[in-house]
Design an enzyme around this catalytic site. Structure first.
Site, PDB file in Angstrom:
ATOM      1  N   CYS A 136       1.830  -1.471  -4.035  1.00 63.13           N
ATOM      2  CA  CYS A 136       0.268  -1.407  -4.568  1.00 63.13           C
ATOM      3  C   CYS A 136       0.030  -2.687  -5.475  1.00 63.13           C
ATOM      4  O   CYS A 136      -0.996  -3.510  -5.033  1.00 63.13           O
ATOM      5  CB  CYS A 136       0.162  -0.121  -5.525  1.00 63.13           C
ATOM      6  SG  CYS A 136       0.175   1.358  -4.637  1.00 63.13           S
TER       7      CYS A 136
ATOM      8  N   HIS B 277      -3.303   7.452  -0.869  1.00 62.08           N
ATOM      9  CA  HIS B 277      -2.090   7.533  -1.881  1.00 62.08           C
ATOM     10  C   HIS B 277      -2.190   9.005  -2.114  1.00 62.08           C
ATOM     11  O   HIS B 277      -2.931   9.587  -2.686  1.00 62.08           O
ATOM     12  CB  HIS B 277      -2.524   6.538  -3.033  1.00 62.08           C
ATOM     13  CG  HIS B 277      -1.168   6.172  -3.794  1.00 62.08           C
ATOM     14  ND1 HIS B 277      -0.523   7.436  -4.803  1.00 62.08           N
ATOM     15  CD2 HIS B 277      -0.309   5.187  -4.015  1.00 62.08           C
ATOM     16  CE1 HIS B 277       0.366   6.728  -5.267  1.00 62.08           C
ATOM     17  NE2 HIS B 277       0.558   5.643  -5.068  1.00 62.08           N
TER      18      HIS B 277
ATOM     19  N   ASN C  49      -0.962  -1.502   1.642  1.00 65.05           N
ATOM     20  CA  ASN C  49       0.477  -1.340   2.395  1.00 65.05           C
ATOM     21  C   ASN C  49       0.494  -0.172   3.225  1.00 65.05           C
ATOM     22  O   ASN C  49      -0.440   0.859   3.231  1.00 65.05           O
ATOM     23  CB  ASN C  49       1.681  -1.100   1.118  1.00 65.05           C
ATOM     24  CG  ASN C  49       1.134  -0.164   0.151  1.00 65.05           C
ATOM     25  OD1 ASN C  49       0.787  -0.239  -1.098  1.00 65.05           O
ATOM     26  ND2 ASN C  49       1.570   1.227   0.704  1.00 65.05           N
TER      27      ASN C  49
ATOM     28  N   ASP D  87      -2.122   2.909   0.716  1.00 58.63           N
ATOM     29  CA  ASP D  87      -0.934   3.494   1.187  1.00 58.63           C
ATOM     30  C   ASP D  87      -1.451   4.125   2.488  1.00 58.63           C
ATOM     31  O   ASP D  87      -0.874   4.987   3.410  1.00 58.63           O
ATOM     32  CB  ASP D  87      -0.314   4.636   0.640  1.00 58.63           C
ATOM     33  CG  ASP D  87       0.339   4.120  -0.613  1.00 58.63           C
ATOM     34  OD1 ASP D  87       0.193   2.793  -0.879  1.00 58.63           O
ATOM     35  OD2 ASP D  87       1.085   5.001  -1.218  1.00 58.63           O
TER      36      ASP D  87
ATOM     37  N   HIS E   9      -5.191  -1.380 -10.812  1.00 61.40           N
ATOM     38  CA  HIS E   9      -3.884  -1.708 -10.693  1.00 61.40           C
ATOM     39  C   HIS E   9      -3.093  -3.165 -10.763  1.00 61.40           C
ATOM     40  O   HIS E   9      -2.316  -3.477 -10.132  1.00 61.40           O
ATOM     41  CB  HIS E   9      -3.101  -0.988  -9.345  1.00 61.40           C
ATOM     42  CG  HIS E   9      -1.973  -0.249  -9.697  1.00 61.40           C
ATOM     43  ND1 HIS E   9      -1.104   0.442  -8.643  1.00 61.40           N
ATOM     44  CD2 HIS E   9      -1.101  -0.379 -10.901  1.00 61.40           C
ATOM     45  CE1 HIS E   9      -0.164   0.843  -9.326  1.00 61.40           C
ATOM     46  NE2 HIS E   9       0.124   0.444 -10.566  1.00 61.40           N
TER      47      HIS E   9
ATOM     48  N   ARG F 230      -2.393  -6.040  -4.353  1.00 54.90           N
ATOM     49  CA  ARG F 230      -3.851  -6.350  -4.652  1.00 54.90           C
ATOM     50  C   ARG F 230      -4.029  -7.692  -5.481  1.00 54.90           C
ATOM     51  O   ARG F 230      -4.778  -8.485  -5.384  1.00 54.90           O
ATOM     52  CB  ARG F 230      -4.135  -5.239  -5.802  1.00 54.90           C
ATOM     53  CG  ARG F 230      -4.490  -3.839  -5.180  1.00 54.90           C
ATOM     54  CD  ARG F 230      -4.182  -2.552  -5.956  1.00 54.90           C
ATOM     55  NE  ARG F 230      -3.913  -1.395  -5.026  1.00 54.90           N
ATOM     56  CZ  ARG F 230      -4.856  -0.693  -4.279  1.00 54.90           C
ATOM     57  NH1 ARG F 230      -5.803  -0.976  -4.767  1.00 54.90           N
ATOM     58  NH2 ARG F 230      -4.398   0.181  -3.560  1.00 54.90           N
TER      59      ARG F 230
HETATM   60 MG    MG Z   1      -0.500   1.319  -2.088  1.00 52.50          MG
END
Ligand code: MG
Length: 475
Positions: A73, A226, A279, A35, A128, A77
């Site tokens: 996210c 994040h 992102n 983020d 993630h 990834r």
């Molecule tokens: Mg993210």
């Protein structure tokens, strides 16, 4: 005369740049923040001093038009690790704890590419891509990992949904080797946000030191910036610019510590260091979110504030210092680019969306983007297409903070819509002025490209099933 010409040509051949790393394939360190906004670091106009990250730009290449696959996210990834659009490999959104889907075992991942060439592979940060044992990093090419299996806001202290999440595990794991099974262990539950960056950095440095004598690939997907934010005591109030800036300063220090470890081990000329983010800023969190600078909107949208990211590449002796690349490139280009650098073959039985962007990274004369188009999907819907300087939104809803939150609490989203609108990103990076009416041929060309994407990758907005979409892993 002819002999003289031959001699001159021979001389020219001698002074031409040497082929990259003929003797030794490079180590690769890949930082992938969470983020982080386009304008959160100094070399992209950020206010927070980031001398170490800026050093990557000064001593290597900085890309101005580098994109994530999508603005969230897990999906982002999946793209960087498989070299494909997230749509192609079936991973959408942000996977929750106990997710029934994860990264498919059939996909070839970046660490698996490195394993094919005998590299040591390690990860420190946020995964993630599924938290069930068969989805964890130890089953996808990493010899070892340390960190959190998903976002660290998915825990019992979530500011809006405290009952939605189980305890957050901080984990480590080692892959199956020498007849032994893979082992993944929970080290503790609910780590403080402020301990994550330092812990990830310590593991990353330890990995570099431990593998100094062999080629290695180190993936450092920092869980921050994040939310929830936090810093080590040494970084509390350090910048005087607020907690978010302190977080960025600690991430910058992390880059500095890893660069120092690389240098200490005499590996500067043998190590390619890459830096990007999954992102854009999560503007819903107000002062606990970053800045996309001149770009419109942020995370969870298909505007450039959501998907355009910083990207830096440093490899002394191979990437010329101060290189600036304005060509379009995407996170999924790293897999084929790195595979080629280390001499690894890619599978011929499937589509890999990424292309070799080494000529862009090294500032080769006349090098242009290998992509005719970059497709911006959100939640399965094709929302925009970029080709060259042009970006066409295809008509879609989007969410914008109204109002944003503050102090670690989220605000509220309002839904807005954008019609079929065309932007000239060179003249108008903020996607503010629709120039569709004045450029009907461009609109038509980008609509045709969109149609090509729908056929291949599908489109929930027009209820199309893509022919080239593969299944995710399922429990
Ligand atoms: Mg993210």
């Amino acid at each position: 005369m002819f002999r003289y010409l031959l001699a001159v040509l021979g001389l020219l051949a001698c002074v031409a740049p040497a082929a990259p790393a003929a003797d030794r394939p490079p180590n690769v360190v890949l930082f992938f923040c969470d983020d982080m906004g386009y304008a959160d670091v100094g070399c992209y106009g950020g206010k927070t001093p980031t001398p170490n990250i800026d050093r990557l730009a000064a001593e290597g290449a900085r890309f101005t038009d580098f994109y994530a696959s999508t603005a969230v996210c897990s999906a982002s990834r999946a793209a960087i690790l498989t070299g494909c659009y997230h749509r192609r490999v079936g991973i959408e959104g942000a996977l929750p704890p106990k997710s029934k889907i994860g990264l498919s075992a059939a996909e070839l991942t970046l660490p698996e590419v490195f394993k094919r060439k005998g590299y040591a592979t390690g990860m420190a940060g946020k995964w993630h891509l599924g938290d069930a044992p068969q989805f964890l990093p130890t089953r996808h090419g990493f010899d070892e990992w340390f960190g959190v299996p998903y976002s660290h806001d998915m825990w019992p202290r979530h500011p809006a949904n405290p009952k939605a999440y189980p305890d957050l595990p901080l984990m480590e794991g080692t892959a199956a080797a020498g007849g032994k099974e893979a082992v993944d262990t929970v080290l503790k539950l609910n780590p403080e946000p402020g301990e994550l960056t330092a812990a990830v950095t310590a593991r990353a440095v330890r990995f570099v030191d431990a593998h100094k004598s062999e080629p290695f690939f180190l993936y450092v997907p920092h869980p921050l910036p994040h939310v929830p934010l936090g810093v080590s005591p040494a970084f509390a109030g350090k910048t005087g610019l607020g907690l978010y800036a302190d977080v960025i300063a600690e991430i910058d220090d992390s880059v500095g510590q890893v660069l120092a470890a690389v240098k200490r081990n005499g590996l500067d000329g043998d190590t390619l260091v890459l830096f990007s983010s999954d992102n854009g800023p999560w503007r819903l969190y107000g002062d606990h979110a970053g800045s996309a600078g001149p770009l419109r909107e942020g995370k969870a949208t298909s505007f450039d504030g959501g998907v355009r990211e910083p990207f830096l590449a440093r490899w002394p002796g191979h990437v010329p210092p101060g290189t600036v690349c304005k060509e379009l490139a995407v996170t999924f280009d790293l897999l084929p680019t790195l595979a080629k650098r280390i001499g690894a073959d890619l599978p011929a039985d499937r589509t890999i969306d990424g292309k070799d962007i080494w000529p862009l990274m090294t500032g080769a004369a006349g090098a242009t983007s290998p992509h005719e188009a970059y497709y911006v999907y959100w939640g399965g819907a094709l929302q925009a297409v970029r080709s060259g300087r042009w970006k066409l939104h295809l008509g879609h809803p989007y969410q914008t903070p109204a109002p944003p939150g503050g102090g670690g609490k989220p605000g509220k989203y309002a839904t807005r819509t954008i019609g079929v609108e065309l932007f000239d990103l060179e003249a108008d990076p903020g996607e503010a002025t629709d120039v569709a009416a004045a450029n009907p041929a461009v609109v038509e060309r980008l609509q045709a490209l969109a149609e090509r994407a729908r056929e291949d990758l599908g489109d929930a907005a027009t209820k199309r099933v893509g022919k080239g979409v593969r299944e995710p892993g399922r429990l």
